[in-house]
Write an enzyme that holds these catalytic residues in place. Structure first.
Site, mmCIF file in Angstrom:
data_model
loop_
_atom_site.group_PDB
_atom_site.id
_atom_site.type_symbol
_atom_site.label_atom_id
_atom_site.label_comp_id
_atom_site.label_asym_id
_atom_site.label_seq_id
_atom_site.Cartn_x
_atom_site.Cartn_y
_atom_site.Cartn_z
ATOM 1 N N CYS A 92 0.838 -1.204 0.000
ATOM 2 C CA CYS A 92 0.000 0.000 0.000
ATOM 3 C C CYS A 92 0.869 1.249 0.000
ATOM 4 C CB CYS A 92 -0.903 0.030 1.231
ATOM 5 S SG CYS A 92 -2.385 -0.954 1.055
ATOM 6 N N GLU A 128 -7.572 1.239 3.255
ATOM 7 C CA GLU A 128 -7.643 2.040 4.471
ATOM 8 C C GLU A 128 -8.993 1.878 5.148
ATOM 9 O OE1 GLU A 128 -4.203 3.454 2.199
ATOM 10 O OE2 GLU A 128 -6.228 2.899 1.634
ATOM 11 N N ASP A 142 -11.428 -6.209 22.197
ATOM 12 C CA ASP A 142 -10.486 -6.040 23.295
ATOM 13 C C ASP A 142 -11.148 -5.386 24.510
ATOM 14 O OD1 ASP A 142 -7.797 -6.029 24.508
ATOM 15 O OD2 ASP A 142 -8.005 -3.853 24.314
#
Length: 173
Positions: A92, A128, A142
């Site tokens: 990228c 992205e 998380d």
């Protein structure tokens, strides 16, 4: 089925192996040269979801997760991931991000995250947008993992699913 590369089915309009731009004629990996391309206004939208226990979604709604504001933290993580995509996906390009929008939708047993990325440059921004979605959803995981674990420390009700690009747009700058 043992197909040769020439016999593999391809989607209509899709590039075949001879058209791959990330490899040289010798098969070596390379970054695509976009230097001669004109700048364009570009936008990409990606979406994905994390499946959670209904009690976890309710705790997120009520700001009852001990680690803090789950969606605010996930939003920051998504935006950071968008800005650093070029560091984690080898081929990228580093592109100028002009805008990132994040939108969370809460259902009974899941949270959907939609990330829209805008840039003006020589290459698109769908990677992205995908990085924003996956990282944002990983941050949610998380933040809630303590309440999602079962008695054996496993996550039988938790899963990140349906990550995809919804739209990719380009207009001459």
């Amino acid at each position: 089925m043992n197909e040769t590369p020439d016999e593999r089915p391809t989607a209509e309009g899709a590039a075949d192996a001879d058209d791959l731009t990330h490899t040289t004629d010798e098969g070596d990996v390379q970054m695509v040269d976009v230097g001669d391309k004109p700048d364009s206004e570009r936008r990409a939208v990606a979406v994905g979801e994390i499946r959670l226990q209904p009690s976890t979604v309710e705790a997120i709604r009520d700001d009852g997760i001990g680690k803090g504001d789950v969606l605010a933290t996930a939003r920051v993580g998504a935006i950071q991931a968008v800005k650093h995509t070029w560091e984690t996906i080898p081929m990228c390009h580093q592109i100028p991000i002009t805008n990132v929008d994040t939108d969370f939708s809460l259902d009974d047993d899941r949270i959907e995250l939609r990330v829209a990325v805008e840039t003006t440059g020589k290459t698109g921004c769908e990677m992205e947008a995908l990085e924003g979605v996956t990282t944002g959803l990983n941050v949610v995981w998380d933040m809630v993992k303590a309440v999602e674990k079962d008695a054996d420390g496993q996550y039988p009700d938790t899963g990140i699913e349906n990550v995809r690009v919804l739209a990719k747009e380009k207009e001459r700058a």
